[in-house]
Design a protein around this motif. Structure first.
Motif, PDB file in Angstrom:
ATOM      1  N   MET A 145     -27.772   2.231 -12.618  1.00  0.00           N
ATOM      2  CA  MET A 145     -28.258   3.317 -13.390  1.00  0.00           C
ATOM      3  C   MET A 145     -28.822   2.953 -14.743  1.00  0.00           C
ATOM      4  SD  MET A 145     -27.728   5.354 -10.995  1.00  0.00           S
ATOM      5  CE  MET A 145     -27.768   6.987 -11.756  1.00  0.00           C
ATOM      6  N   GLY A 146     -28.457   1.938 -15.275  1.00  0.00           N
ATOM      7  CA  GLY A 146     -29.005   1.714 -16.811  1.00  0.00           C
ATOM      8  C   GLY A 146     -30.134   0.881 -16.792  1.00  0.00           C
ATOM      9  N   GLY A 147     -30.340   0.315 -15.755  1.00  0.00           N
ATOM     10  CA  GLY A 147     -31.582  -0.591 -15.637  1.00  0.00           C
ATOM     11  C   GLY A 147     -33.052   0.124 -15.141  1.00  0.00           C
ATOM     12  N   ARG A 148     -33.971  -0.318 -15.339  1.00  0.00           N
ATOM     13  CA  ARG A 148     -35.353   0.098 -15.011  1.00  0.00           C
ATOM     14  C   ARG A 148     -35.747  -0.726 -13.985  1.00  0.00           C
ATOM     15  NH1 ARG A 148     -37.611   0.615 -21.211  1.00  0.00           N
ATOM     16  NH2 ARG A 148     -35.936   2.250 -21.792  1.00  0.00           N
ATOM     17  N   GLY A 149     -35.171  -2.023 -13.400  1.00  0.00           N
ATOM     18  CA  GLY A 149     -35.648  -2.631 -12.230  1.00  0.00           C
ATOM     19  C   GLY A 149     -34.673  -3.123 -11.554  1.00  0.00           C
ATOM     20  N   TRP A 150     -33.672  -3.722 -12.158  1.00  0.00           N
ATOM     21  CA  TRP A 150     -32.757  -4.537 -11.604  1.00  0.00           C
ATOM     22  C   TRP A 150     -31.259  -4.439 -12.049  1.00  0.00           C
ATOM     23  CZ3 TRP A 150     -33.555  -6.879  -6.817  1.00  0.00           C
ATOM     24  CH2 TRP A 150     -34.850  -7.060  -6.468  1.00  0.00           C
ATOM     25  N   ALA A 151     -30.297  -4.896 -11.189  1.00  0.00           N
ATOM     26  CA  ALA A 151     -29.094  -5.114 -11.908  1.00  0.00           C
ATOM     27  C   ALA A 151     -28.632  -6.375 -11.040  1.00  0.00           C
ATOM     28  CB  ALA A 151     -27.885  -4.184 -11.588  1.00  0.00           C
ATOM     29  N   TRP A 152     -28.128  -7.422 -11.577  1.00  0.00           N
ATOM     30  CA  TRP A 152     -27.435  -8.786 -10.936  1.00  0.00           C
ATOM     31  C   TRP A 152     -26.292  -8.930 -11.009  1.00  0.00           C
ATOM     32  CZ3 TRP A 152     -31.779  -9.048 -14.097  1.00  0.00           C
ATOM     33  CH2 TRP A 152     -33.104  -9.117 -13.445  1.00  0.00           C
ATOM     34  N   THR A 153     -25.271  -9.459 -10.381  1.00  0.00           N
ATOM     35  CA  THR A 153     -24.182 -10.031 -10.630  1.00  0.00           C
ATOM     36  C   THR A 153     -24.533 -11.600 -10.546  1.00  0.00           C
ATOM     37  OG1 THR A 153     -22.945  -8.478  -9.250  1.00  0.00           O
ATOM     38  CG2 THR A 153     -21.767 -10.293  -9.499  1.00  0.00           C
ATOM     39  N   ALA A 154     -24.108 -12.263 -11.416  1.00  0.00           N
ATOM     40  CA  ALA A 154     -24.557 -13.662 -11.582  1.00  0.00           C
ATOM     41  C   ALA A 154     -23.259 -14.393 -12.138  1.00  0.00           C
ATOM     42  CB  ALA A 154     -25.747 -13.837 -12.542  1.00  0.00           C
ATOM     43  N   PHE A 155     -23.182 -15.680 -11.632  1.00  0.00           N
ATOM     44  CA  PHE A 155     -22.209 -16.406 -12.127  1.00  0.00           C
ATOM     45  C   PHE A 155     -22.613 -17.286 -13.330  1.00  0.00           C
ATOM     46  CE2 PHE A 155     -20.004 -20.867 -12.313  1.00  0.00           C
ATOM     47  CZ  PHE A 155     -18.546 -20.611 -12.289  1.00  0.00           C
ATOM     48  N   ASP A 156     -22.357 -17.285 -14.399  1.00  0.00           N
ATOM     49  CA  ASP A 156     -22.688 -18.080 -15.692  1.00  0.00           C
ATOM     50  C   ASP A 156     -21.776 -19.324 -15.535  1.00  0.00           C
ATOM     51  OD1 ASP A 156     -22.530 -19.201 -18.402  1.00  0.00           O
ATOM     52  OD2 ASP A 156     -23.157 -17.228 -19.095  1.00  0.00           O
ATOM     53  N   TRP A 157     -22.631 -20.437 -15.535  1.00  0.00           N
ATOM     54  CA  TRP A 157     -22.211 -21.776 -15.328  1.00  0.00           C
ATOM     55  C   TRP A 157     -21.384 -22.229 -16.687  1.00  0.00           C
ATOM     56  CZ3 TRP A 157     -21.198 -24.433 -11.176  1.00  0.00           C
ATOM     57  CH2 TRP A 157     -21.945 -23.922 -10.019  1.00  0.00           C
ATOM     58  N   ASP A 158     -21.864 -21.714 -17.827  1.00  0.00           N
ATOM     59  CA  ASP A 158     -21.269 -22.092 -19.376  1.00  0.00           C
ATOM     60  C   ASP A 158     -20.084 -21.328 -19.360  1.00  0.00           C
ATOM     61  OD1 ASP A 158     -23.480 -23.845 -19.972  1.00  0.00           O
ATOM     62  OD2 ASP A 158     -24.753 -21.823 -19.951  1.00  0.00           O
ATOM     63  N   GLU A 159     -20.009 -20.083 -19.103  1.00  0.00           N
ATOM     64  CA  GLU A 159     -18.668 -19.283 -19.369  1.00  0.00           C
ATOM     65  C   GLU A 159     -17.762 -19.584 -18.134  1.00  0.00           C
ATOM     66  OE1 GLU A 159     -18.958 -15.601 -20.857  1.00  0.00           O
ATOM     67  OE2 GLU A 159     -20.397 -15.830 -22.310  1.00  0.00           O
ATOM     68  N   GLY A 160     -18.344 -19.703 -16.929  1.00  0.00           N
ATOM     69  CA  GLY A 160     -17.430 -20.114 -15.614  1.00  0.00           C
ATOM     70  C   GLY A 160     -17.216 -18.778 -15.059  1.00  0.00           C
ATOM     71  N   ARG A 161     -17.822 -17.779 -15.387  1.00  0.00           N
ATOM     72  CA  ARG A 161     -17.462 -16.413 -14.882  1.00  0.00           C
ATOM     73  C   ARG A 161     -18.588 -15.614 -14.297  1.00  0.00           C
ATOM     74  NH1 ARG A 161     -13.057 -13.931 -17.223  1.00  0.00           N
ATOM     75  NH2 ARG A 161     -14.473 -11.904 -17.328  1.00  0.00           N
ATOM     76  N   LEU A 162     -18.170 -14.444 -13.551  1.00  0.00           N
ATOM     77  CA  LEU A 162     -19.173 -13.559 -13.166  1.00  0.00           C
ATOM     78  C   LEU A 162     -19.496 -12.538 -14.281  1.00  0.00           C
ATOM     79  CD1 LEU A 162     -18.067 -12.471  -9.355  1.00  0.00           C
ATOM     80  CD2 LEU A 162     -19.837 -14.466 -10.075  1.00  0.00           C
ATOM     81  N   PHE A 163     -20.890 -11.823 -14.336  1.00  0.00           N
ATOM     82  CA  PHE A 163     -21.132 -10.786 -15.075  1.00  0.00           C
ATOM     83  C   PHE A 163     -22.225  -9.806 -14.498  1.00  0.00           C
ATOM     84  CE2 PHE A 163     -23.232  -8.700 -18.649  1.00  0.00           C
ATOM     85  CZ  PHE A 163     -21.936  -8.394 -19.510  1.00  0.00           C
ATOM     86  N   ASN A 164     -22.275  -8.781 -14.819  1.00  0.00           N
ATOM     87  CA  ASN A 164     -23.301  -7.911 -14.147  1.00  0.00           C
ATOM     88  C   ASN A 164     -24.381  -7.796 -15.239  1.00  0.00           C
ATOM     89  OD1 ASN A 164     -21.950  -7.371 -11.652  1.00  0.00           O
ATOM     90  ND2 ASN A 164     -20.967  -5.721 -12.457  1.00  0.00           N
ATOM     91  N   TYR A 165     -25.494  -8.319 -14.922  1.00  0.00           N
ATOM     92  CA  TYR A 165     -26.648  -8.412 -15.978  1.00  0.00           C
ATOM     93  C   TYR A 165     -27.667  -7.289 -15.434  1.00  0.00           C
ATOM     94  CZ  TYR A 165     -25.019 -13.044 -17.043  1.00  0.00           C
ATOM     95  OH  TYR A 165     -24.240 -14.131 -17.544  1.00  0.00           O
TER      96      TYR A 165
END
Ligand SMILES: [Fe+2]
Length: 204
Positions: free
Chosen positions: A122-142
């Motif tokens: 709802m806050g994005g103008r194009g996309w929202a992604w759930t991604a795995f950050d290899w440096d933090e070793g965690r998921l985040f919704n970008y």
């Protein structure tokens, strides 16, 4: 002489894409044509870059600058939509398998993940992604405003929610929230788990 390149072809749609719950075949067809356009433009831009005058490079304006900037939009449009189309066509519901383990660990629950992902969409103008950050070793919704904003380095997208109006206006007019709910209903978690295996994303 710039980088050499290979032409790529658009991927075909799976049959399941024409049987989605709440996202019409007309929307999918039009959306697939947009994706094909990104592939064509990617090939066109790389062909022009192969012959670009490198000596004329300039930060204010130059062919190499213009082509390389718009290449990121075309490539983003390809990668984002290939994830989007590939992981739709399932039964939605709560995540299962490895992705369920990661979501439970990094968001607390599937409901938390869904609430955060919907808000990101709802806050994005194009996309929202759930991604795995290899440096933090965690998921985040970008969050993303366009095909080329704002991915972060060294993170692997596992869910790609298109919130450009072309993804839902035909079916929901301006009710983006209802479209996001439909997106969740059609996710194929087996596909996402296949990516987790293929990329060897650690779940422990
Ligand atoms: Fe799209």
């Amino acid at each position: 002489m710039s980088a050499t390149f290979l032409e790529i072809r658009p991927r075909e749609l799976k049959d399941e894409l024409y049987e989605l719950d709440g996202i019409s075949s007309a929307t999918i067809d039009a959306h697939h044509r947009l994706y094909q356009g990104y592939v064509m433009k990617r090939n066109e831009i790389l062909a022009k870059l192969a012959a670009v005058d490198l000596e004329a490079a300039n930060q204010v304006y130059s062919d190499v600058r213009a082509l390389k900037i718009d290449l990121t939009f075309a490539i983003g449009g390809i990668k984002n939509h290939e994830i989007y189309f590939e992981h739709l066509g399932g039964d939605g519901g709560n995540p299962s398998g490895a992705i369920a383990t990661l979501i439970e660990r990094d968001f607390g629950s599937a409901n938390n993940w869904r609430a955060d992902m919907k808000a990101t969409g709802m806050g994005g103008r194009g996309w929202a992604w759930t991604a795995f950050d290899w440096d933090e070793g965690r998921l985040f919704n970008y969050i993303g405003d366009a095909q080329n904003t704002f991915p972060v380095w060294n993170a692997t997208p596992l869910v790609a929610l298109d919130v450009y109006e072309h993804a839902y206006f035909l079916d929901y007019q301006t009710d983006r929230g209802a479209y996001i709910d439909a997106f969740f209903r059609n996710l194929d978690w087996d596909v996402v788990n296949g990516w987790i295996r293929a990329y060897r994303i650690p779940t422990g």
